[in-house]
Write a protein that holds these residues in place. Structure first.
Motif, PDB file in Angstrom:
ATOM      1  N   VAL A 138      62.456  -1.326  31.071  1.00 30.18           N
ATOM      2  CA  VAL A 138      62.028  -2.535  30.354  1.00 30.18           C
ATOM      3  C   VAL A 138      63.180  -3.485  30.061  1.00 30.18           C
ATOM      4  O   VAL A 138      62.947  -4.582  29.540  1.00 30.18           O
ATOM      5  CB  VAL A 138      61.303  -2.163  29.041  1.00 30.18           C
ATOM      6  N   GLY A 139      64.415  -3.082  30.373  1.00 34.68           N
ATOM      7  CA  GLY A 139      65.573  -3.929  30.113  1.00 34.68           C
ATOM      8  C   GLY A 139      66.233  -3.576  28.796  1.00 34.68           C
ATOM      9  O   GLY A 139      65.585  -3.185  27.826  1.00 34.68           O
ATOM     10  N   ARG A 140      67.538  -3.717  28.767  1.00 37.02           N
ATOM     11  CA  ARG A 140      68.297  -3.360  27.570  1.00 37.02           C
ATOM     12  C   ARG A 140      67.923  -4.220  26.375  1.00 37.02           C
ATOM     13  O   ARG A 140      67.895  -3.756  25.236  1.00 37.02           O
ATOM     14  CB  ARG A 140      69.792  -3.472  27.858  1.00 37.02           C
ATOM     15  N   ARG A 141      67.638  -5.487  26.637  1.00 37.91           N
ATOM     16  CA  ARG A 141      67.274  -6.367  25.520  1.00 37.91           C
ATOM     17  C   ARG A 141      65.994  -5.878  24.836  1.00 37.91           C
ATOM     18  O   ARG A 141      65.888  -5.918  23.609  1.00 37.91           O
ATOM     19  CB  ARG A 141      67.110  -7.799  26.010  1.00 37.91           C
ATOM     20  N   ALA A 142      65.033  -5.436  25.640  1.00 39.43           N
ATOM     21  CA  ALA A 142      63.772  -4.952  25.066  1.00 39.43           C
ATOM     22  C   ALA A 142      63.988  -3.671  24.279  1.00 39.43           C
ATOM     23  O   ALA A 142      63.389  -3.469  23.209  1.00 39.43           O
ATOM     24  CB  ALA A 142      62.750  -4.721  26.177  1.00 39.43           C
ATOM     25  N   VAL A 143      64.844  -2.791  24.788  1.00 43.57           N
ATOM     26  CA  VAL A 143      65.152  -1.557  24.064  1.00 43.57           C
ATOM     27  C   VAL A 143      65.801  -1.870  22.724  1.00 43.57           C
ATOM     28  O   VAL A 143      65.431  -1.332  21.678  1.00 43.57           O
ATOM     29  CB  VAL A 143      66.056  -0.637  24.911  1.00 43.57           C
ATOM     30  N   GLN A 144      66.770  -2.784  22.762  1.00 42.73           N
ATOM     31  CA  GLN A 144      67.454  -3.147  21.520  1.00 42.73           C
ATOM     32  C   GLN A 144      66.528  -3.893  20.566  1.00 42.73           C
ATOM     33  O   GLN A 144      66.611  -3.716  19.341  1.00 42.73           O
ATOM     34  CB  GLN A 144      68.691  -3.992  21.827  1.00 42.73           C
ATOM     35  N   ALA A 145      65.651  -4.705  21.106  1.00 44.56           N
ATOM     36  CA  ALA A 145      64.701  -5.426  20.250  1.00 44.56           C
ATOM     37  C   ALA A 145      63.799  -4.441  19.521  1.00 44.56           C
ATOM     38  O   ALA A 145      63.451  -4.652  18.343  1.00 44.56           O
ATOM     39  CB  ALA A 145      63.867  -6.399  21.081  1.00 44.56           C
ATOM     40  N   ASN A 146      63.415  -3.359  20.198  1.00 44.61           N
ATOM     41  CA  ASN A 146      62.598  -2.356  19.522  1.00 44.61           C
ATOM     42  C   ASN A 146      63.386  -1.668  18.419  1.00 44.61           C
ATOM     43  O   ASN A 146      62.870  -1.450  17.312  1.00 44.61           O
ATOM     44  CB  ASN A 146      62.088  -1.324  20.524  1.00 44.61           C
ATOM     45  N   ASP A 148      65.821  -2.947  16.777  1.00 42.89           N
ATOM     46  CA  ASP A 148      66.045  -3.932  15.708  1.00 42.89           C
ATOM     47  C   ASP A 148      64.799  -4.142  14.858  1.00 42.89           C
ATOM     48  O   ASP A 148      64.893  -4.410  13.657  1.00 42.89           O
ATOM     49  CB  ASP A 148      66.497  -5.269  16.304  1.00 42.89           C
ATOM     50  N   GLY A 149      63.617  -4.037  15.470  1.00 42.61           N
ATOM     51  CA  GLY A 149      62.375  -4.147  14.736  1.00 42.61           C
ATOM     52  C   GLY A 149      62.032  -5.562  14.321  1.00 42.61           C
ATOM     53  O   GLY A 149      62.827  -6.501  14.480  1.00 42.61           O
ATOM     54  N   ALA A 158      70.671   6.911  13.920  1.00 47.15           N
ATOM     55  CA  ALA A 158      69.467   7.360  14.619  1.00 47.15           C
ATOM     56  C   ALA A 158      69.334   6.736  16.004  1.00 47.15           C
ATOM     57  O   ALA A 158      68.671   7.299  16.876  1.00 47.15           O
ATOM     58  CB  ALA A 158      68.230   7.030  13.790  1.00 47.15           C
ATOM     59  N   ARG A 159      69.944   5.589  16.225  1.00 42.32           N
ATOM     60  CA  ARG A 159      69.679   4.810  17.436  1.00 42.32           C
ATOM     61  C   ARG A 159      70.119   5.506  18.714  1.00 42.32           C
ATOM     62  O   ARG A 159      69.509   5.326  19.770  1.00 42.32           O
ATOM     63  CB  ARG A 159      70.362   3.442  17.345  1.00 42.32           C
ATOM     64  N   THR A 160      71.175   6.293  18.659  1.00 45.47           N
ATOM     65  CA  THR A 160      71.781   6.815  19.889  1.00 45.47           C
ATOM     66  C   THR A 160      71.527   8.292  20.123  1.00 45.47           C
ATOM     67  O   THR A 160      72.112   8.889  21.024  1.00 45.47           O
ATOM     68  CB  THR A 160      73.303   6.584  19.862  1.00 45.47           C
ATOM     69  N   LEU A 161      70.652   8.907  19.356  1.00 42.23           N
ATOM     70  CA  LEU A 161      70.457  10.348  19.463  1.00 42.23           C
ATOM     71  C   LEU A 161      69.829  10.763  20.794  1.00 42.23           C
ATOM     72  O   LEU A 161      69.910  11.929  21.176  1.00 42.23           O
ATOM     73  CB  LEU A 161      69.580  10.852  18.310  1.00 42.23           C
ATOM     74  N   ALA A 162      69.171   9.845  21.502  1.00 46.58           N
ATOM     75  CA  ALA A 162      68.582  10.170  22.804  1.00 46.58           C
ATOM     76  C   ALA A 162      69.263   9.393  23.929  1.00 46.58           C
ATOM     77  O   ALA A 162      68.662   9.128  24.966  1.00 46.58           O
ATOM     78  CB  ALA A 162      67.083   9.908  22.798  1.00 46.58           C
ATOM     79  N   ASP A 163      70.519   9.013  23.710  1.00 50.23           N
ATOM     80  CA  ASP A 163      71.310   8.356  24.754  1.00 50.23           C
ATOM     81  C   ASP A 163      72.011   9.406  25.602  1.00 50.23           C
ATOM     82  O   ASP A 163      72.382  10.485  25.104  1.00 50.23           O
ATOM     83  CB  ASP A 163      72.364   7.444  24.138  1.00 50.23           C
ATOM     84  N   TRP A 164      72.215   9.085  26.873  1.00 44.85           N
ATOM     85  CA  TRP A 164      72.949   9.986  27.773  1.00 44.85           C
ATOM     86  C   TRP A 164      73.628   9.154  28.844  1.00 44.85           C
ATOM     87  O   TRP A 164      72.987   8.348  29.509  1.00 44.85           O
ATOM     88  CB  TRP A 164      71.994  10.994  28.425  1.00 44.85           C
ATOM     89  N   ASP A 165      74.933   9.344  28.965  1.00 51.71           N
ATOM     90  CA  ASP A 165      75.710   8.717  30.036  1.00 51.71           C
ATOM     91  C   ASP A 165      75.485   7.201  30.094  1.00 51.71           C
ATOM     92  O   ASP A 165      75.287   6.626  31.168  1.00 51.71           O
ATOM     93  CB  ASP A 165      75.365   9.362  31.379  1.00 51.71           C
TER      94      ASP A 165
END
Length: 457
Positions: A138-146, A148-149, A158-165
């Motif tokens: 969906v694009g990084r902007r959409a991920v960050q927009a979610n 940000d709320g 909490a934001r990076t707990l499911a980040d990998w590489d």
């Protein structure tokens, strides 16, 4: 507990300040790069998706809450049909069935399109279950927009707990830190001061012995020391004692080192002394809810069950996780993220809409109030139109909020054999604590045996 709540606003503000300047860093905010996002759904485009969640293996508040939220989602997105189901399996804790359930469905060619998977499964989820990088979908902007709320962003830790590489593979969904729930009525009956719960494990031992000896009830129960609990809370205990269960580079198992051995030995002493009854995880939950245990160290996911059990019968309270002497406590997070597994672009888009909805301000308002999970959009607790009134009436929330400031991530074991490694470790711990096995030799034997299952360097 009235004295706790006036400080909750200060605790919350302090948590935000501390969590903003350390911990896991932040998810990337670089511009979108490479590939095109999956297309939006047309208003009349009908899509059906399957959502697998261990919440549906738990009766009461869990299933009821998510049934209600999915009904709202269907009303907002009438073109998306969501079939919710629990993992296949019969484990006492349905969360332990999630990986085997999805693997079986993958073999059959029909895995779920979106799944709720634990943080300790992250490595395997990315590399073997084919979780899709959301920033590519969906694009990084959409991920960050979610994140940000609309009004209230995710807590930084909490934001990076499911980040990998460098990619965001999942959206952290629900989690807790270990909370010491205690029965203030039993404290009083045992001649203890309910206003001063134990802050160290030495004090827990003394209070548990007093409760068991003077009331005939169980003193304390540490679900953390059972295989069914996985290892999220055990990791917290070991780290709080100055150790690790696996080295920082995730190449060496260290759960037979002195700090981890001491944690298992402490649990064994509690059982041997009669301060902790020999119970399995489900029995521990039920005994505490019935008012038959003085203390339980547990995730706030059980808070709704405990509140219901205590209603009108006994005084339920909460405190931070105790520490080992003057060593700082290091709470780890329980819980899970939402991952998209589908290969179909339309189903991926529908699944992303469900992810956005289930991690929205509206959803967290329901999830927190009805189940007890910490709202990852922590600003809701200061919002008069959100959770402010609820948090002001809920002193059980305060320890969990405060522990966000020092929280560290639940570390997943590496490789294809990670479940055997994790479960083998916890089987050894459980054997020490509840079956009376020798701590040093039992954990050493398990470490040596499980080291052979580690991936090659």
């Amino acid at each position: 507990m009235k004295r706790v709540m006036p400080a909750l606003g200060l605790v919350f503000a302090t948590v935000l300040a501390l969590s903003a300047c350390g911990g896991f860093g932040s998810t990337t905010t670089e511009p979108d790069a490479g590939g095109e996002p999956i297309p939006e759904l047309a208003p009349d485009q009908q899509v059906s998706i399957v959502f697998e969640s261990y919440n549906y293996g738990l009766a009461g508040a869990w299933t009821d809450t998510f049934d209600s939220l999915l009904a709202e989602f269907r009303a907002e997105f009438p073109n998306i049909t969501v079939t919710a189901r629990k993992p296949q399996g019969n484990s006492p804790n349905p969360a332990t069935d999630t990986i085997s359930s999805i693997q079986s469905q993958m073999v059959a060619g029909s895995p779920p399109d979106i799944a709720q998977l634990g943080f300790s499964d992250l490595d395997f989820t990315v590399h073997q279950l084919g979780a899709k990088p959301l920033d590519a979908l969906v694009g990084r902007r959409a991920v960050q927009a979610n994140f940000d709320g609309a009004e209230h962003p995710y807590a930084p830790k909490a934001r990076t707990l499911a980040d990998w590489d460098g990619h965001t593979y999942g959206v952290p969904f629900v989690f807790s830190t270990p909370v010491l729930y205690y029965n203030a009525s039993l404290f009083a009956a045992a001649g203890l001061d309910p206003q001063h719960p134990p802050s160290t494990w030495q004090e827990v031992n003394a209070a548990a012995a007093a409760i068991a000896g003077r009331t005939g009830k169980g003193g304390v129960y540490l679900d953390c020391l059972t295989r069914s609990a996985k290892d999220w809370c055990y990791q917290s205990l070991v780290r709080s004692n100055g150790g690790q269960v696996i080295s920082p580079d995730r190449r060496t198992l260290t759960f037979a080192d002195a700090p981890a051995v001491e944690v298992a030995a402490m649990g064994k002493r509690l059982v041997d002394s009669g301060a902790m009854p020999r119970l399995n995880q489900k029995q521990g939950y039920e005994a505490f809810a019935r008012g038959e245990l003085g203390m339980i160290l547990e995730t706030s996911a059980m808070q709704g069950t405990f509140v219901q059990g205590a209603a009108g019968d006994w005084d339920l309270r909460s405190a931070p996780m105790p520490g080992f002497g003057d060593k700082p406590t290091v709470p780890t997070n329980s819980g899970a993220s939402l991952f998209i597994l589908s290969d179909d672009p339309a189903k991926q888009r529908a699944a992303w809409e469900l992810v956005r909805f289930l991690t929205s301000e509206r959803a967290y308002t329901e999830i927190s109030q009805r189940i007890g999970y910490l709202p990852l959009r922590t600003g809701l607790m200061e919002d008069p139109d959100g959770l402010q009134a609820w948090s002001a009436k809920n002193p059980l929330l305060a320890p969990n909020v405060a522990q966000l400031a020092t929280m560290e991530p639940w570390v997943s074991m590496p490789g294809d054999n990670y479940l055997q490694i994790r479960d083998g470790m916890m089987e050894a711990v459980e054997a020490v604590v509840f079956q009376g096995r020798d701590p040093v030799s039992t954990l050493t034997e398990a470490r040596d045996r499980l080291t052979e299952l580690m991936p090659a360097s």
